[in-house]
Motif scaffolding. Structure first.
Motif, short mmCIF file in Angstrom:
data_model
loop_
_atom_site.label_atom_id
_atom_site.label_comp_id
_atom_site.label_asym_id
_atom_site.label_seq_id
_atom_site.Cartn_x
_atom_site.Cartn_y
_atom_site.Cartn_z
N VAL A 77 -7.02 0.83 -9.53
CA VAL A 77 -5.84 1.68 -10.24
C VAL A 77 -4.66 1.66 -9.12
CG1 VAL A 77 -5.24 4.06 -10.61
CG2 VAL A 77 -7.68 3.12 -11.02
N TRP A 78 -4.96 1.52 -7.86
CA TRP A 78 -3.69 1.65 -6.98
C TRP A 78 -2.74 0.12 -7.20
CZ3 TRP A 78 -3.47 -1.84 -2.51
CH2 TRP A 78 -2.24 -1.47 -1.76
N ALA A 79 -3.59 -0.93 -7.15
CA ALA A 79 -3.02 -2.35 -7.26
C ALA A 79 -2.16 -2.38 -8.44
CB ALA A 79 -4.09 -3.51 -7.25
N ALA A 80 -2.75 -1.85 -9.66
CA ALA A 80 -2.16 -1.90 -10.91
C ALA A 80 -0.83 -1.30 -10.90
CB ALA A 80 -2.84 -1.29 -11.79
N ARG A 81 -0.76 -0.18 -10.09
CA ARG A 81 0.38 0.78 -9.97
C ARG A 81 1.26 0.22 -9.38
NH1 ARG A 81 -1.62 5.10 -7.44
NH2 ARG A 81 -2.60 6.16 -9.46
N GLN A 82 0.78 -0.57 -7.92
CA GLN A 82 2.01 -1.18 -7.22
C GLN A 82 2.36 -2.46 -7.82
OE1 GLN A 82 2.75 -0.19 -3.90
NE2 GLN A 82 1.95 1.66 -4.59
N LEU A 83 1.71 -3.22 -8.41
CA LEU A 83 2.05 -4.42 -8.85
C LEU A 83 2.55 -4.68 -10.44
CD1 LEU A 83 -0.63 -6.72 -7.08
CD2 LEU A 83 1.60 -6.18 -6.22
N LEU A 84 1.95 -3.79 -11.09
CA LEU A 84 2.45 -3.71 -12.53
C LEU A 84 3.08 -2.61 -13.27
CD1 LEU A 84 -1.17 -5.11 -13.83
CD2 LEU A 84 0.95 -6.53 -13.21
N GLY A 85 3.31 -1.51 -12.20
CA GLY A 85 3.73 -0.33 -12.44
C GLY A 85 3.14 0.40 -13.85
N ASN A 228 -20.18 -4.81 6.18
CA ASN A 228 -19.54 -6.09 6.36
C ASN A 228 -18.36 -6.34 4.93
OD1 ASN A 228 -21.36 -6.41 4.07
ND2 ASN A 228 -22.11 -8.45 4.68
N ARG A 229 -18.61 -5.42 4.10
CA ARG A 229 -17.49 -5.37 3.01
C ARG A 229 -16.37 -4.77 3.08
NH1 ARG A 229 -21.45 -3.72 -2.32
NH2 ARG A 229 -22.96 -5.34 -1.93
N ALA A 230 -16.05 -3.81 4.20
CA ALA A 230 -15.13 -3.21 4.89
C ALA A 230 -13.88 -4.33 5.01
CB ALA A 230 -15.38 -2.51 5.92
N PRO A 231 -14.07 -5.47 5.75
CA PRO A 231 -12.94 -6.20 5.81
C PRO A 231 -12.32 -6.97 4.54
CG PRO A 231 -14.80 -6.76 7.21
CD PRO A 231 -15.19 -5.92 6.26
N VAL A 237 -5.96 -4.76 0.44
CA VAL A 237 -4.73 -4.04 0.59
C VAL A 237 -3.81 -5.10 1.23
CG1 VAL A 237 -3.85 -2.31 2.31
CG2 VAL A 237 -5.93 -2.07 1.07
N GLN A 238 -4.00 -5.87 2.10
CA GLN A 238 -2.74 -6.64 2.67
C GLN A 238 -2.16 -7.60 1.43
OE1 GLN A 238 -4.81 -8.72 5.75
NE2 GLN A 238 -4.72 -7.08 7.10
N LEU A 239 -3.20 -8.17 0.73
CA LEU A 239 -2.87 -8.94 -0.47
C LEU A 239 -2.12 -8.36 -1.42
CD1 LEU A 239 -3.16 -11.56 -2.26
CD2 LEU A 239 -5.24 -10.47 -3.07
N VAL A 240 -2.28 -7.10 -1.59
CA VAL A 240 -1.43 -6.33 -2.52
C VAL A 240 -0.10 -6.07 -2.00
CG1 VAL A 240 -1.14 -4.10 -3.99
CG2 VAL A 240 -3.36 -5.44 -3.85
N ARG A 241 -0.06 -5.78 -0.93
CA ARG A 241 1.23 -5.46 -0.02
C ARG A 241 1.93 -6.65 0.08
NH1 ARG A 241 -1.03 -1.44 4.56
NH2 ARG A 241 -0.87 0.70 3.45
N ARG A 242 1.59 -8.05 0.20
CA ARG A 242 2.14 -9.29 0.36
C ARG A 242 2.69 -9.62 -1.12
NH1 ARG A 242 -1.42 -11.93 2.50
NH2 ARG A 242 -2.60 -13.04 0.56
N GLU A 243 1.83 -9.28 -1.93
CA GLU A 243 2.27 -9.51 -3.53
C GLU A 243 3.76 -8.58 -3.95
OE1 GLU A 243 1.45 -12.03 -5.69
OE2 GLU A 243 0.38 -12.91 -4.21
N LYS A 244 3.48 -7.48 -3.45
CA LYS A 244 4.62 -6.28 -3.80
C LYS A 244 5.69 -6.81 -3.04
CE LYS A 244 5.89 -2.26 -4.87
NZ LYS A 244 6.01 -1.64 -6.30
#
Length: 250
Positions: A77-85, A228-231, A237-244
């Motif tokens: 949901v957060w990624a769609a808001r950040q990258l797609l509005g 081990n999934r936390a990383p 998060v880093q990927l979305v911010r970079r794409e943004k």
């Protein structure tokens, strides 16, 4: 996919996403249940899927070919808001599974596939008692790829309306997609830990975490095997911010 790309479908970080509400998704799946032997696959997308798919082409292909891809958690949901509005509703795997069983009850034949030996059987018993569904069959998820055809044929011969596949990210989606033509199940959903929850061997995340879409935080904090999934979440998060940032330069 069995047809043309779904109306309203968007692309998020190279993967499809259908911005449908839980109720709309259940309506659509109900329509598919009324189409015997027309197979459809469902993916409930989360950040881990996106990160894992970036190094697994077969997994990515299975997600791209899915007939319905819903937002599983708040990260999507957060990624769609950040990258797609876009404000994308959530339709998690547990809610889809439970919703279908609650809606269709005794008219629904369900095959429970996956988890540790004994869990699928317990999940089936609990679901039959709670929702009144018909158990088409069960099988654990601890089998080698060499046994896939045997299991796929077992599912086919049981003639379920709904297949709940709980074998972990990638394995379950690839299995459903690769064998869809053999199994011919109207609705096949990769459901991860849903069978554990249905069986009572794992607890459903508290209601407040599910309302907020952050049940993954509760699960990771309470289960060391998930740490081990936390990383991957941090990488997402880093990927979305970079794409943004890249979007801002275009």
């Amino acid at each position: 996919m069995t047809g043309e790309p779904r109306s309203g479908r968007v692309q998020l970080l190279g993967l499809p996403l259908d911005p449908v509400s839980l109720e709309a998704a259940l309506d659509l799946l109900g329509d598919w249940l009324a189409q015997p032997r027309a197979p459809h696959t469902v993916v409930t997308l989360n950040p881990e899927f996106i990160m894992q798919g970036r190094s697994d082409e077969t997994f990515t292909s299975a997600m791209q070919r899915a007939d319905l891809v819903t937002a599983d958690g708040v990260g999507i949901v957060w990624a769609a808001r950040q990258l797609l509005g876009l404000e994308v509703p959530r339709a998690p795997g547990f809610d889809l599974s439970a919703g279908l069983m609650q809606r269709h009850g005794a008219n629904l034949r369900v095959f429970f596939l996956g988890a540790r030996p004994g869990v699928a059987e317990a999940a089936a018993q609990q679901a039959a008692a709670r929702y009144g569904i018909v158990v088409a069959g069960t099988h654990h998820g601890y089998f080698d790829i060499s046994e896939d055809v045997r299991v796929a044929e077992l599912v086919r011969d049981s003639r379920p309306d709904l297949l709940l596949t709980a074998m972990g990210a990638a394995r379950q989606e690839i299995f459903n997609e690769y064998w869809r033509g053999v199994m011919n199940v109207p609705v096949m959903i990769g459901v991860g830990g849903v069978l554990d929850v249905l069986s009572g061997t794992a607890n459903l995340a508290p209601a407040w975490t599910r309302r907020m879409g952050v049940e993954w935080v509760w699960r990771v904090a309470g289960d060391r095997s998930r740490w081990n999934r936390a990383p991957r979440l941090a990488q997402f998060v880093q990927l979305v911010r970079r794409e943004k940032r890249l979007q801002g330069r275009s």
